[in-house]
Scaffold this motif. Structure first.
Motif, PDB file in Angstrom:
ATOM      1  N   ARG A 142      38.852  -5.579  64.254  1.00  0.00           N
ATOM      2  CA  ARG A 142      39.868  -6.027  63.474  1.00  0.00           C
ATOM      3  C   ARG A 142      41.214  -6.412  64.000  1.00  0.00           C
ATOM      4  O   ARG A 142      41.854  -7.185  63.810  1.00  0.00           O
ATOM      5  N   TYR A 143      41.469  -5.394  64.906  1.00  0.00           N
ATOM      6  CA  TYR A 143      42.828  -5.236  65.609  1.00  0.00           C
ATOM      7  C   TYR A 143      42.761  -5.375  67.095  1.00  0.00           C
ATOM      8  O   TYR A 143      41.797  -4.609  67.745  1.00  0.00           O
ATOM      9  N   CYS A 144      43.581  -5.714  67.798  1.00  0.00           N
ATOM     10  CA  CYS A 144      43.897  -5.525  69.359  1.00  0.00           C
ATOM     11  C   CYS A 144      44.276  -4.235  69.266  1.00  0.00           C
ATOM     12  O   CYS A 144      44.674  -3.320  68.470  1.00  0.00           O
TER      13      CYS A 144
ATOM     14  N   LYS B 284      40.360 -13.080  66.282  1.00  0.00           N
ATOM     15  CA  LYS B 284      41.823 -12.718  66.326  1.00  0.00           C
ATOM     16  C   LYS B 284      42.180 -11.438  65.739  1.00  0.00           C
ATOM     17  O   LYS B 284      41.728 -11.058  64.851  1.00  0.00           O
ATOM     18  N   CYS B 285      43.052 -10.945  66.078  1.00  0.00           N
ATOM     19  CA  CYS B 285      43.890  -9.555  65.819  1.00  0.00           C
ATOM     20  C   CYS B 285      44.334  -9.848  64.565  1.00  0.00           C
ATOM     21  O   CYS B 285      45.048 -10.939  64.370  1.00  0.00           O
ATOM     22  N   GLU B 286      44.138  -9.114  63.369  1.00  0.00           N
ATOM     23  CA  GLU B 286      44.477  -9.399  61.994  1.00  0.00           C
ATOM     24  C   GLU B 286      45.946  -9.126  61.709  1.00  0.00           C
ATOM     25  O   GLU B 286      46.520  -9.732  60.856  1.00  0.00           O
ATOM     26  N   ASP B 287      46.457  -8.753  62.802  1.00  0.00           N
ATOM     27  CA  ASP B 287      47.989  -8.232  62.671  1.00  0.00           C
ATOM     28  C   ASP B 287      48.771  -9.198  63.434  1.00  0.00           C
ATOM     29  O   ASP B 287      49.710  -9.968  62.962  1.00  0.00           O
TER      30      ASP B 287
ATOM     31  N   PHE C 106      38.948   3.139  61.852  1.00  0.00           N
ATOM     32  CA  PHE C 106      37.524   3.485  62.759  1.00  0.00           C
ATOM     33  C   PHE C 106      37.627   3.063  63.934  1.00  0.00           C
ATOM     34  O   PHE C 106      37.981   1.617  64.175  1.00  0.00           O
ATOM     35  N   ASN C 107      37.035   3.537  64.831  1.00  0.00           N
ATOM     36  CA  ASN C 107      36.876   3.197  66.020  1.00  0.00           C
ATOM     37  C   ASN C 107      36.437   1.540  66.181  1.00  0.00           C
ATOM     38  O   ASN C 107      36.945   0.731  67.149  1.00  0.00           O
ATOM     39  N   SER C 108      35.710   1.217  65.615  1.00  0.00           N
ATOM     40  CA  SER C 108      34.978  -0.072  65.595  1.00  0.00           C
ATOM     41  C   SER C 108      35.814  -1.186  65.089  1.00  0.00           C
ATOM     42  O   SER C 108      35.782  -2.292  65.537  1.00  0.00           O
ATOM     43  N   GLU C 109      36.927  -0.759  64.632  1.00  0.00           N
ATOM     44  CA  GLU C 109      37.884  -1.812  63.846  1.00  0.00           C
ATOM     45  C   GLU C 109      38.735  -2.121  65.288  1.00  0.00           C
ATOM     46  O   GLU C 109      39.480  -3.062  65.062  1.00  0.00           O
TER      47      GLU C 109
ATOM     48  N   CYS D 150      47.968  -2.945  68.127  1.00  0.00           N
ATOM     49  CA  CYS D 150      48.119  -3.008  66.717  1.00  0.00           C
ATOM     50  C   CYS D 150      47.370  -1.886  66.010  1.00  0.00           C
ATOM     51  O   CYS D 150      47.897  -1.254  65.116  1.00  0.00           O
ATOM     52  N   ALA D 151      46.121  -1.509  66.573  1.00  0.00           N
ATOM     53  CA  ALA D 151      45.352  -0.506  66.087  1.00  0.00           C
ATOM     54  C   ALA D 151      45.942   0.914  66.313  1.00  0.00           C
ATOM     55  O   ALA D 151      46.078   1.819  65.129  1.00  0.00           O
ATOM     56  N   ALA D 152      46.666   1.117  67.386  1.00  0.00           N
ATOM     57  CA  ALA D 152      47.388   2.089  67.649  1.00  0.00           C
ATOM     58  C   ALA D 152      48.631   2.223  66.802  1.00  0.00           C
ATOM     59  O   ALA D 152      48.861   3.593  66.278  1.00  0.00           O
ATOM     60  N   LYS D 153      49.467   1.316  66.467  1.00  0.00           N
ATOM     61  CA  LYS D 153      50.353   1.109  65.629  1.00  0.00           C
ATOM     62  C   LYS D 153      50.025   1.480  64.168  1.00  0.00           C
ATOM     63  O   LYS D 153      50.969   2.262  63.715  1.00  0.00           O
ATOM     64  N   HIS D 154      48.884   0.869  63.791  1.00  0.00           N
ATOM     65  CA  HIS D 154      48.346   1.504  62.452  1.00  0.00           C
ATOM     66  C   HIS D 154      48.251   2.846  62.380  1.00  0.00           C
ATOM     67  O   HIS D 154      48.618   3.322  61.499  1.00  0.00           O
TER      68      HIS D 154
END
Ligand SMILES: [Zn+2]
Ligand SMILES: [Zn+2]
Length: 171
Positions: free
Chosen positions: A122-124, A110-113, A140-143, A127-131
């Protein structure tokens, strides 16, 4: 009775060395040789080598990768049983994006957010974009994981991401 300055220095040096070795072992950059008990060095391609007796051992990730290569994608508990690597470590590899759950599996991480299904990281992507926007810090790209396109009635399966490395190590 008097311990010379040199002895103290020597002791400090040994303590420092011991700490260094412990850190190396913790981060899988060194390992104690199961054959002769000497310190093994991380060689390359997820392999530890013992300079003393020539013994070679795979790292945890090396074991996971070998298992997936030989048995095909599988779920975390199967991989754990087959390799002796704890499920928590396998999950860590998923979070780091070193292995992924193939599209079409029925369970994902699951996405941590927001809790959305993702195949690794770690994120969808949302959410990665929002972060990135909110904090102005790069993830990091891998997250930043990938959302699966399909679900299937199968166990959550995994395979390794680094195809490049995989091909290189094939004999
Ligand atoms: Zn050895
Ligand atoms: Zn999310």
């Amino acid at each position: 009775m008097e311990s010379s300055l040199r002895e103290i220095e020597q002791r400090e040096k040994m303590k420092k060395e011991k700490r260094h070795i412990e850190t190396m072992i913790k981060y899988e950059r060194a390992k104690i040789c199961p054959k002769c008990g000497e310190l093994m060095r991380y060689a390359f391609g997820e392999v530890f080598k013992c300079d003393h007796c020539g013994q070679e051992e795979l790292t945890s990730f090396g074991k996971v990768r070998k298992y997936i290569e030989e048995n095909g994608p599988s779920n975390a508990s199967n991989i754990s049983r087959g390799t002796g690597v704890p499920v928590s470590i396998i999950n860590k590899y998923l979070r780091e994006g070193r292995i992924e759950i193939p599209d079409g599996s029925d369970s994902y991480i699951k996405c941590e957010d927001c809790g959305a299904d993702i195949r690794y990281g770690r994120y969808c992507p949302a959410c990665a974009a929002k972060h990135n926007k909110d904090q102005n810090v790069g993830i990091f790209n891998s997250e930043a994981g990938e959302v699966p396109k399909h679900k299937r009635d199968a166990y959550g399966k995994m395979h390794t991401l680094d195809v490049m490395e995989k091909t290189r190590n094939k004999k």
